[in-house]
Design an enzyme around this catalytic site. Structure first.
Site, mmCIF file in Angstrom:
data_model
loop_
_atom_site.group_PDB
_atom_site.id
_atom_site.type_symbol
_atom_site.label_atom_id
_atom_site.label_comp_id
_atom_site.label_asym_id
_atom_site.label_seq_id
_atom_site.Cartn_x
_atom_site.Cartn_y
_atom_site.Cartn_z
ATOM 1 N N GLU A 95 49.128 35.386 45.336
ATOM 2 C CA GLU A 95 49.545 34.247 45.643
ATOM 3 C C GLU A 95 51.067 33.895 45.937
ATOM 4 O O GLU A 95 51.415 33.563 46.889
ATOM 5 C CB GLU A 95 49.232 33.163 44.656
ATOM 6 C CG GLU A 95 47.916 33.448 43.911
ATOM 7 C CD GLU A 95 46.727 33.354 44.823
ATOM 8 O OE1 GLU A 95 45.972 34.304 44.724
ATOM 9 O OE2 GLU A 95 46.417 32.361 45.114
ATOM 10 N N ILE A 131 38.693 42.428 47.024
ATOM 11 C CA ILE A 131 38.637 41.513 48.258
ATOM 12 C C ILE A 131 39.800 41.969 49.385
ATOM 13 O O ILE A 131 40.285 41.028 50.129
ATOM 14 C CB ILE A 131 38.940 40.111 47.711
ATOM 15 C CG1 ILE A 131 40.439 39.991 47.126
ATOM 16 C CG2 ILE A 131 38.045 39.453 46.903
ATOM 17 C CD1 ILE A 131 40.672 38.360 46.822
ATOM 18 N N GLY A 132 40.458 43.175 49.290
ATOM 19 C CA GLY A 132 41.430 43.660 50.098
ATOM 20 C C GLY A 132 42.551 43.934 49.442
ATOM 21 O O GLY A 132 43.384 44.636 50.115
ATOM 22 N N THR A 157 44.340 41.860 38.782
ATOM 23 C CA THR A 157 44.858 43.022 38.486
ATOM 24 C C THR A 157 45.456 42.610 36.791
ATOM 25 O O THR A 157 45.026 43.562 36.072
ATOM 26 C CB THR A 157 46.317 43.228 39.263
ATOM 27 O OG1 THR A 157 45.772 43.579 40.553
ATOM 28 C CG2 THR A 157 47.040 44.349 38.563
ATOM 29 N N GLY A 175 50.254 39.171 38.640
ATOM 30 C CA GLY A 175 49.338 39.092 40.005
ATOM 31 C C GLY A 175 50.461 39.110 41.054
ATOM 32 O O GLY A 175 51.708 38.879 40.926
ATOM 33 N N GLY A 224 43.008 45.814 46.850
ATOM 34 C CA GLY A 224 43.174 47.402 46.366
ATOM 35 C C GLY A 224 42.817 47.279 44.795
ATOM 36 O O GLY A 224 43.289 48.423 44.265
#
Lengths: 209, 759
Positions: free
Chosen positions: B716, B481-482, B526, B713, B484
């Site tokens: 967020e 979603i951007g 990830t 992650g 990477g």
């Protein structure tokens, strides 16, 4: 509150389709006059539904086609010519995703009617490549990771092209200001600014573009 | 229906296959962690990437939706006669069309499903009818030509006048009354945040095509598999009859974790027309109906001892899911429950339905809201007991998740993030800088956070294929979603198989061609998928080594894979190119499958962060300039430093928008309609709003427990503490605390005037 009010929707009332098209056509004629000043032929309304014949110069190719006068350059590029590198984000000149070069100036394709662009030299992100080789601004965007989701990126690249054509050696502050007409919700801005700076250097090394 | 799709609290998945000999944590890496450009950057900068909104199919129609222009209304008349006669109009659907009969839209929150097209509309923009035509302009003409009459009903779009839905949700531990009794200082404040809209640059929508009874959708989504389930469920199709593809997509920030009602409408239009339909929303439509971060009214009462020990928190809040919920409300209290050590906590969370667009998840649901209250309160408490704000926080760092049964974290980055961040920022010097004279005031502020999820989890299935020439295909279900995703995935494969990143082909986010992955949201892609990618590549490596051992009668434990060959560790003269192995030549492909194993039992995996900033406030105009930011993030191992930093800067910038400019404005007293429904009046940050001076620190505590790549992650946490840090810096600059967000120029001027300070 709780009162009853009737809200007939507007378009179903007095405006006929023919009348609507006619009024848009009148606008298009005004726009076409502007084009004629650039030395091209005035588009003529040749189609009973109001289609107009135009010759669009995009990335060095001429496309002769019928367009409705209300069709934006953005719509024609994407949905008629299949040049979908130019993106759609707001269709009201607020986000910059549709930025293209028109006669070397960065312009929002959503705020430009196709008939207005007739006779001008339109460059889209696809037109920056040399064969399959990326242009210097595109390369700089890759190297600096000047994107996240990438949707606004072609518009950013075209805005950078326009900026560097107008000002080949911008300061960081000039880059930030020059790129501020292009929204990036992922906010890759720091990398975008670095990429434009890198592209400026690359362009100078590579001689005139 | 999609309750189980709530991505921040993954359910246990006992069906996940056990890992087949999990690889040990990397000791050192050659590729992973390097700042590599994205593997798909060429496609993204050249225009070659085909996003769903770019797709043009042969014989395709364009869809448009007639929407209720009122916050609450009943359709009393709907006449499509004139619209149907317009040129180019092929299909019109209304609430009484047979094609829409029985098709209902189920929202997240378990409320009664609503008809896909409504005659009783409970928010502005609710779909009433839909059209497919030869061109989008003709479709729009037809929508305008439909005659609709509405009976306008009383609307409530203001939380203050809304009826609270049922009893509050209560969380409690300890005894708050006792906690306040032992405190030296007790403060109680109210805080308010505005409603923020995700506003990804690619609009929401899809291109759909029927092929007999098979539906294919190319849709701008954050995950294809939940969406395949949503389509199948609403349309009554088997999963095998639905294909969803979103290999490229232009941002979501949570708002594309669900398909839209419009996706179903597009599918119905296409089925009736027997032609493909492209239906993308306009920016105005997207702002009304594709979700938001709800505004919250919060009250926080806190007790602290003079030595800085927190004794009690009491938190109450009220927010709205809009007219319905599409997920993403709540969790405003999570940081109060879990970020700092506090034995006595009570949180009461309430919701009230209003006549406005449904919420959807938005980058760390609830957390920036909670941080807005908690992190401002921490600064006030610090001042009250005469401690530095960082110092107070450092005295209350937990090593366990108090809200989850005191289970320990695998790593606790809160302290190192604050300590290292403060050092890099020059916090001490900046805090003690002399007060400025004149009307331009500078101030510094900070905020810290954790994110409830960010450890990811099963299920995830990934396939890596080694072709007979040694190049590789990587097949994974996850959307990029951007963030990477594809790039770090290729880097992991490159690390394990010692193959160049450029020789790896990736296919992803296609329900027909790839295996199940959870949606990309909640900072869990990830940590969920990187171990599966690693295991898949590792299994290819194992097979190659086993082949070489068998073919050449060698001990497999003596063999390693490097530079396209299987090599003997003990005898460097023994080297067998992969392409010459008999097994590879016979099979032409070597396949490795990787699964995501379970998370460590009894532990909690969370990313942590602390952010520091400096602002300049003009006390005459109320303008705020954010001068610099330093962000320290503990998100485990950094897989790609370039995309890591990019995401940190992006999250900060989004948080600055939340702090200073972004707010949905409803005409709450009159019509309930949104008055700033465009990107000119709803202000997201531009290049000029992103501070020129931002730096990112990666705090890697070598988490070997969380998963086999050690990555957690990031997406967020990068935006959770930002707005609170800006608010704290503004307070430091002007000496007046503003607890209503966003902190606009007029709020600053009014606050200064109320305090009798210079204006």
């Amino acid at each position: 509150m709780g009162r009853k009010r009737k809200h007939p929707e507007k378009a179903a009332g007095g405006v006929t389709r023919r009348g609507f098209i006619g009024s848009v056509g009148a606008g298009a004629v005004a726009a076409a006059t502007g084009v004629a000043r650039r030395g091209e032929s005035t588009p003529e309304i040749t189609d009973p539904e109001g289609m107009v014949q135009v010759a669009l110069r995009v990335n060095g190719r001429t496309h002769r086609m019928l367009v409705e006068p209300r069709w934006t350059l953005l719509f024609v590029l994407r949905e008629r010519l299949g040049l979908t590198g130019t993106k759609v984000g707001c269709e009201r000149g607020e986000c910059g995703a549709c930025t293209v070069l028109i006669d070397g100036l960065a312009r929002y394709a959503c705020m430009t009617l196709a008939v207005e662009a007739a006779g001008a030299e339109v460059t889209t992100v696809e037109g920056l490549l040399d064969g399959e080789e990326l242009g210097p601004v595109q390369k700089a965007f890759v190297e600096e990771d000047a994107m996240q989701c990438g949707y606004c990126t072609p518009g950013q690249v075209m805005a950078a092209e326009g900026l560097l054509l107008a000002n080949p050696s911008p300061t960081f502050e000039e880059i930030r200001r020059g790129m501020s007409g292009n929204l990036c919700r992922c906010a890759a801005y720091p990398h975008i600014v670095k990429a434009v700076d890198r592209a400026a250097t690359a362009k100078k090394k590579g001689g005139p573009q | 229906m999609t309750r189980d799709a709530k991505y921040w609290a993954p359910e246990p998945t006992p069906e996940t296959p056990e890992p087949s000999g999990y690889p040990a944590p990397w000791k050192k890496t050659e590729v992973v962690g390097k700042p590599l450009p994205r593997v798909d950057a060429y496609q993204r900068v050249s225009g070659a990437a085909v996003y769903p909104s770019d797709l043009i199919l042969p014989d395709m129609l364009y869809g448009a939706v007639l929407r209720c222009p009122h916050a609450h209304a009943r359709v009393t008349k709907l006449d499509v006669t004139a619209a149907a006669k317009l040129p180019g109009v092929v299909v019109i659907l209304t609430p009484t069309s047979p094609e829409t009969e029985g098709i209902t839209w189920p929202y997240y929150d378990g409320t009664e499903p609503v008809p896909i097209l409504s005659t009783t509309c409970t928010f502005e923009g609710e779909p009433v009818a839909a059209v497919a035509a030869e061109t989008p302009q003709q479709a729009a003409d037809a929508v305008r030509a439909v005659t609709v009459e509405y009976e306008i009903l009383p609307q409530i779009s203001d939380l203050a006048h809304a009826t609270v839905n049922g009893e509050p949700q209560v969380y409690a531990r300890g005894d708050t009354a006792a906690g306040f009794a032992e405190a030296d200082v007790v403060l109680e404040r109210t805080y308010r945040t505005a409603c923020e809209i995700q506003s990804p640059m690619e609009l929401h929508g899809c291109v759909v095509r029927w092929d007999g009874n098979h539906l294919t959708a190319w849709e701008s989504l954050q995950g294809v598999f939940w969406m395949q389930m949503q389509y199948a469920q609403v349309l009554g199709l088997p999963l095998a009859s639905v294909t969803v593809n979103a290999a490229y997509m232009g941002g979501g920030f949570g708002s594309k974790l669900t398909i839209s009602r419009e996706s179903i409408i597009a599918a119905l239009l296409a089925r009736k027309a027997a032609r493909p339909v492209k239906l993308f929303l306009s920016r105005e439509e997207a702002m009304l109906v594709t979700g938001n971060r709800p505004g919250v009214d919060m009250t926080l009462k806190a007790g602290v001892k003079s030595d800085g020990t927190l004794t009690a928190f009491e938190f109450t809040d009220l927010s709205s899911p809009g007219a319905f919920s599409e997920g993403g409300e709540g969790l405003n209290d999570w940081l109060i429950r879990d970020l700092y050590t506090c034995p006595n906590v009570r949180c009461e969370t309430s919701f009230a339905t209003i006549n406005a667009g449904p919420v959807r998840p938005f980058r760390a649901p609830g957390h920036p809201q909670g941080a807005w209250a908690l992190e401002q309160m921490m600064d006030e408490l610090a001042e009250a007991v005469d401690l530095d704000p960082v110092d107070l926080r450092l005295r209350n760092v937990p090593s366990v998740s108090q809200a989850r049964g005191n289970r320990p974290y695998t790593t606790t980055g809160l302290e190192p993030c604050m300590v290292e961040g403060a050092k890099a920022f020059g916090w001490q010097a900046a805090r003690t800088a002399p007060a400025q004279t004149g009307h331009i005031k500078r101030g510094v502020g900070m905020g810290a956070c954790l994110w409830i999820a960010g450890g990811g989890g099963p299920p995830s299935t990934v396939i890596v294929k080694l072709y007979s020439d040694g190049s590789v295909n990587l097949n994974m279900g996850a959307s990029d979603i951007g963030t990477g995703t594809k790039t770090w995935a290729a880097m992991i494969v490159a690390e394990e198989l010692d193959v160049e990143v450029g020789r790896i082909q990736i296919e992803n986010a296609d329900t027909r061609a790839t295996q199940f992955a959870t949606s990309s949201g909640g900072s869990k892609t990830t940590p969920s998928d990187s171990p599966a990618v690693r295991e898949a590549a590792y299994n290819v490596k194992k097979k190659l080594i086993e082949m070489a051992a068998e073919e050449h009668d060698l001990d497999p434990t003596d063999l390693r894979l490097a530079d396209g060959a299987v090599l003997s560790r003990s005898d460097p003269s023994k080297s067998f190119p992969v392409t010459e192995l008999q097994g590879v030549r016979r099979q032409r492909v070597v396949v490795g499958v990787g699964y995501r194993g379970p998370n460590p039992e009894g532990k909690v995996v969370c990313p942590f962060a602390a952010q520091f900033c400096e602002v300049e406030v003009n006390t005459r105009t109320g303008e705020v300039r954010v001068l610099r930011f330093v962000a320290a993030h503990e998100s485990g191992r950094v897989l790609n430093r370039l995309t890591f930093d990019n995401q940190v800067f992006g999250g900060i910038t989004m948080g600055i928008g939340y702090a200073l400019t972004e707010q949905r404005v409803l005409d709450r007293d009159q019509t309930g309609k949104m008055v700033n429904v465009n990107l000119h009046d709803y202000k997201i940050p531009t290049a000029l709003d992103a501070p020129a001076d931002m730096s990112s620190l990666a705090i890697d505590l070598h988490d070997t427990e969380c998963n086999t790549t050690g990555a957690k992650g990031l997406g967020e946490p990068v935006t959770i503490p930002t707005a609170a840090a800006v608010a704290n810096a503004i307070y430091d600059a002007i000496g007046v605390r503003i607890t209503d967000g966003p902190i606009t120029a007029d709020r600053i001027l009014m606050a200064l005037e109320a305090q009798g300070k210079e204006a």
